[in-house]
Motif scaffolding. Sequence first.
Motif, PDB file in Angstrom:
ATOM      1  N   UNK A 123       0.809  -1.234   0.000  1.00  0.00           N
ATOM      2  CA  UNK A 123       0.000   0.000   0.000  1.00  0.00           C
ATOM      3  C   UNK A 123       0.837   1.276   0.000  1.00  0.00           C
ATOM      4  N   UNK A 124       2.046   1.226   0.574  1.00  0.00           N
ATOM      5  CA  UNK A 124       2.837   2.456   0.613  1.00  0.00           C
ATOM      6  C   UNK A 124       3.426   2.762  -0.759  1.00  0.00           C
ATOM      7  N   UNK A 126       1.950   1.810  -3.393  1.00  0.00           N
ATOM      8  CA  UNK A 126       0.754   2.197  -4.148  1.00  0.00           C
ATOM      9  C   UNK A 126       0.495   3.695  -3.997  1.00  0.00           C
ATOM     10  N   UNK A 127       0.773   4.206  -2.808  1.00  0.00           N
ATOM     11  CA  UNK A 127       0.588   5.640  -2.570  1.00  0.00           C
ATOM     12  C   UNK A 127       1.510   6.446  -3.487  1.00  0.00           C
TER      13      UNK A 127
END
Lengths: 274, 331
Positions: A123-124, A126-127
């Motif tokens: 997710x990081x 993805x950010x």
Amino acid sequence: MSPDPDAAVRVRGVRVLFGGVAALDRIDLDVVEGEVFVLVGPNGSGKTTLLNAVSGFVPLAEGSVELFGEDVTRRRAHQRADRGIGRTFQSPRALQSARVTDLLSFGLYRHDPRSWAGEVFRPLRALRLDRQVDERFRTVLDTVGLPDELLHEELGSLSHGQMKMVDIARALLGEPRVLLLDEPTSGLNQGEIDKLHEIVQGLRTGGCTPVLVEHNVQFVVDLADRIAVLHQGELLALGEPRATLSRDEVVEAYLGPKGRLAHRDGGHQAETRN
Amino acid sequence: MVATAMQSVRTVLRRPYAHLAGLAITVLVVQQFVESSSSLFLVQLMALYALAALGLNIILGMAGLLSVAQAAVMALGGYTAGLLMIKAQLPFVVALLVAGAASAVLSAFVGLAALRISSHYFILVTLAVAEALSLLLINEEDLTGGYNGIGGIPPLVIGGLDLSSPLALAVVAIVTLFIGWYVADALAASRSGHGIHAGGADPQLAMASGINVARLRFGASVTGGVYAGVAGALYAETLLYLGPGDFSLGKALLILLIVVIGGMGSNAGTVAAAVILVYLSEGLLRLTTVGPLVYGLGIMVILVIAPNGLDGVARRLRRAFGRILERRVAR
Ligand SMILES: Nc1ncnc2c1ncn2[C@@H]1O[C@H](COP(=O)(O)OP(=O)(O)O)[C@@H](O)[C@H]1O
Ligand SMILES: [Mg+2]
């Protein structure tokens, strides 16, 4: 026609039938890589159908379509897009509750770095990817002359012209090698038309070959390298813009036999203006 | 200024923080304030219907395929898990995986129809599949117990841990829901998710963008089926008894309504609508005779004033709030 190794799009003997009536018949033409190619013709002459035939949205009764030397006649629309065909549609699509970012994400699909697994497990990262994609969207909006505040607006709240420009941005994100634009200037204001002029010229330098269906002769004449005139599904004339548009059979197709005299004056005006 | 503030709010409210926080708060609230086993049962149902509806949201809300087979797919998951635990004494986790796979296959089969036929007929195919499965459950008495259903499903144990108390079951359902929600949000933000959305919103535009609409529709059906299968398996553990009536067409319509009222394509809206509609359908409908009428009229009113569902309402509020903020800042 002799084989042209540089043909970005090669159309041979294309015939399209709608309920037994030919909307296109015996169409042969080559679009050379790097030129601005424009299709004109009266309403219902088959311009949109020809774009559909090239991009895979209508089945051919006869004939073939090649992209950069590859026969794609049997390929489906999304496969042709994969081989470098991009396109816009004549009337902008009414995706009311989708936002501008959604539409641009559709266009980015072929080059979208945001995989599902990546979004789940990293997710990081993805950010970070999100920021990159956001930046890319802002750049492409800038290219089509739209402010980046529009990014999170709903499509339903845009003006007709803005919507058409967003759709061009959508098509640009696919990084097409050939971009088919169906009546891009219709419904645009003068500022937007000037912007479009700039975009089309930019495409060429960027290695993308633009193919336009266009009614606005003024817009087309000094932009096009070659013009093809369609009339009742047949290719009536093809060549250098000014000469082609002033050929008698072309004038007749547009204005009828009596239009010829009137045209002589109009043609003269066009000459003196430049 | 407001835009950058909104941007940082968006970053904080993002995966995975938002989901972790939401999960923690929900579990805390349930543990602190929900005591009676009937209320905990209601919480379990809310979570499981939300999960099945998240799956349908991928199929309908994103891919645009109107299916009334989601309850049948859930039933297959429930029966598969239940029977594997009863007849083969398999542990729950294994039964859950097989149930998820079985439901994925059934949903894939339904999805295949979507590649071949127009959307008007697709709903009829899903109706036929739902009917066929319900007849199968009733007629294969030796396996499914027919109208009597299957009883004696072993209570939930995972890795030697007894999770069969109402509170533990509710927590398991909530945790599963939040995992499913997280994965669905990740899908929506991904390349595949945008492709599925494009295919549902405008297939021609999608194809022109190089999106293989048929393949993604199929993938959406499979994925949505897994959600229903997992929800079905946990449902079996919640009731410990399954009958064909648990997955009637009424249940299919409930799941459909949850997605529509939540706002097509919105995961948060779907979860919110599941909580509200399960509460209403289990409470209001059971307690009063006019309940069903009020429920039906209420849904009609909601759909008329808010055609984009709860998500549409939330968007409008956010925009209005943004405008007020902007005016404040400008002053
Ligand atoms: N999907 C269709 N079904 C039946 N007829 C069509 C269809 N699309 C186009 N036509 C017909 O084919 C002819 C050419 O249409 P079109 O290519 O849209 O013309 P243009 O873009 O030059 O105005 C018209 O006579 C039109 O009515
Ligand atoms: Mg047209």
